[in-house]
Structure formats: C-alpha cells, structure tokens
Scaffold this active site. Structure first.
Site, mmCIF file in Angstrom:
data_model
loop_
_atom_site.group_PDB
_atom_site.id
_atom_site.type_symbol
_atom_site.label_atom_id
_atom_site.label_comp_id
_atom_site.label_asym_id
_atom_site.label_seq_id
_atom_site.Cartn_x
_atom_site.Cartn_y
_atom_site.Cartn_z
ATOM 1 N N ASP A 51 6.659 4.270 23.548
ATOM 2 C CA ASP A 51 6.255 5.564 24.113
ATOM 3 C C ASP A 51 5.831 5.419 25.575
ATOM 4 O OD1 ASP A 51 6.406 8.253 23.288
ATOM 5 O OD2 ASP A 51 4.236 8.418 23.452
ATOM 6 N N GLU A 91 -2.093 9.535 31.751
ATOM 7 C CA GLU A 91 -1.482 9.081 30.501
ATOM 8 C C GLU A 91 -0.916 7.661 30.638
ATOM 9 O OE1 GLU A 91 0.005 12.175 28.144
ATOM 10 O OE2 GLU A 91 1.857 11.102 27.697
ATOM 11 N N GLU A 143 6.328 18.519 24.056
ATOM 12 C CA GLU A 143 4.863 18.416 23.988
ATOM 13 C C GLU A 143 4.336 18.917 22.645
ATOM 14 O OE1 GLU A 143 3.901 16.475 26.108
ATOM 15 O OE2 GLU A 143 3.350 17.349 28.034
ATOM 16 N N GLU A 213 13.128 13.419 18.409
ATOM 17 C CA GLU A 213 11.754 13.071 18.007
ATOM 18 C C GLU A 213 11.760 12.388 16.636
ATOM 19 O OE1 GLU A 213 8.867 13.178 19.620
ATOM 20 O OE2 GLU A 213 9.578 14.154 21.434
HETATM 21 C C1 LIG Z 1 8.654 10.596 22.204
HETATM 22 C C2 LIG Z 1 7.598 11.449 22.788
HETATM 23 N N1 LIG Z 1 7.653 12.777 22.608
HETATM 24 C C3 LIG Z 1 6.715 13.583 23.134
HETATM 25 C C4 LIG Z 1 5.662 13.067 23.855
HETATM 26 C C5 LIG Z 1 4.596 13.986 24.406
HETATM 27 O O1 LIG Z 1 4.331 13.814 25.715
HETATM 28 C C6 LIG Z 1 5.631 11.666 24.032
HETATM 29 N N2 LIG Z 1 4.622 11.080 24.730
HETATM 30 N N3 LIG Z 1 6.591 10.898 23.489
#
Ligand SMILES: Cc1ncc(CO)c(N)n1
Length: 224
Positions: A51, A91, A143, A213
């Site tokens: 991520d 972040e 999001e 996702e």
């Molecule tokens: C895969 C993914 N989807 C959404 C977000 C949301 O910002 C993230 N950080 N990572």
C-alpha cells in the site's frame, strides 16, 4: 425522478446495481480478519508495504484530479481536493513510521502483480483526455472502499488487535468519513452536469476500482 421531484443520485443507483461487488471490496476476508483479530501478520505486513507503493502512485493521480478541478469553471471543490493532496504527504510519513514498527524494509519491496495492475489503471486515468467527472468519481470510490473497510474494523463488536487500531483509525475515523462524504457530494454534482458518455465511463471506472480493490486485498492475503 421520484414522486417528490428529487432526482435519485447516479451513484446511489450504481451502489444498488453493483452492491455485491461493493460488498466484496468492503467486507473482504482480509479486512474482516483484522476486525476478528484473526489476521495473519505476514499478510498485514505485505499489505503495508504494497500500500505504501500504491500511495506513491496515487499521489500523481490525485494531483491530476486537482489540476482538472482547477480548470473547471466553478472550482469550489478545489479546497477539498487540495486537502486530499496535502494529507498524502502525512500518509507517506505514516507508512514509513509504521514500516519501522513492523520491521518492514520498504526500499526492498517490489510491487506485486495486482498492485502493478492498479498502477496502470491510475496512470491511464491521469491522462488529460479523461474528464473531471470520471477522475473525481474514481478518486471518491477509491477512498470510500478504504473508509468503509477500515471503518467496519472499529465499529462496535470488533476484536481488532490494539496494534492495528492506528491503521484502522487512519481510514475509519469520523474525519475521514466526512472527507469521503464531501467527495461524494462533489461526484454527485459533477455527474448531474456531465454528458451521458462521461457518466457511462465513470460507472465503468467505479466498477473497475471495485475489482482492483478486491484484487489488492487478495494479493495482500496470498501474494497472488
Ligand atoms: C489500494 C488502496 N486503495 C485505497 C486507498 C485509500 O487511499 C489506499 N491507500 N490503497
């Protein structure tokens, strides 16, 4: 239009039409196992490092949404989107801190297949030909999947391990929910004024995000 003369939002219709896929993205076994406290920590670490790489790519995409927003005639949404860009800086620092805590070396992690697929999709939506309506819709649903997934992990009855609560709060907090709701309003407004072909492309992007996702959670669970 319903009887009250209020047009039901396009996004509400999509949520109905694609409910099953939305559920698969937001109640995936990976995040449900965080909530249950049965999460495999090596999977969690894999998600964390993947991520981080995702968010680095996401920065360019969100910047492109901001640019498109600024080119709109009334750019009232600008401050919300700008806030989104700004929060990505925090972040990235959060990921780096978290990686130290979990003993993950971010520098040595290559992106896995599903992540690369997501990068390619984001790259294609960064192009100038993509309309603001399509881009901001994509931003909102990306999001929202995280907000809903991690929000569930801190809802009543959770057994989320204390060391994962910080992660869940990051996207599950009331503040992040409000931000997603602001994006949702922007999307509904933008789609209400968009031509039919843009609305169709936005729906396709919405579905594609849900697929990507799900793929991202699968990859985190099992390294596929
Ligand atoms: C895969 C993914 N989807 C959404 C977000 C949301 O910002 C993230 N950080 N990572």
């Amino acid at each position: 239009m319903d009887g009250s003369g209020v047009e039901a939002s396009t996004t509400a219709a999509w949520m109905e039409r694609h409910r099953q896929m939305y559920e698969r993205a937001t109640r995936h076994p990976f995040t449900v196992s965080i909530r249950d406290g049965t999460i495999d920590l090596s999977a969690f670490k894999r998600w964390l490092s993947q991520d981080y790489l995702f968010v680095r790519e996401f920065v360019a995409f969100v910047a492109s949404v901001l640019l498109k927003c600024c080119k709109q005639e009334d750019s009232l949404d600008m401050e919300i989107i700008l806030g989104g860009v700004a929060s990505l800086s925090d972040e990235l620092s959060w990921f780096k801190n978290e990686a130290v805590k979990w003993d993950v070396d971010l520098a040595s992690v290559p992106p896995l297949k599903s992540n690369l697929e997501y990068h390619r999709f984001l790259g294609s939506l960064t192009e100038p030909e993509i309309s603001y309506a399509v881009a901001v819709t994509t931003f909102w649903i990306i999001e929202t999947v995280y907000q809903d997934s991690f929000g569930f992990c801190i809802e009543e009855g959770n057994k989320t391990p204390p060391e994962l609560l910080g992660t869940c709060q990051r996207w599950g907090s009331a503040e992040f929910k409000q931000y997603c709701q602001s994006l949702h309003r922007i999307v509904d407004h933008s789609l209400a004024n968009a031509p039919a072909d843009a609305v169709k492309s936005a729906e396709e992007a919405f579905v594609r995000v849900l697929e990507l996702e799900i793929g991202f959670w699968e990859m985190s669970s099992s390294q596929s």
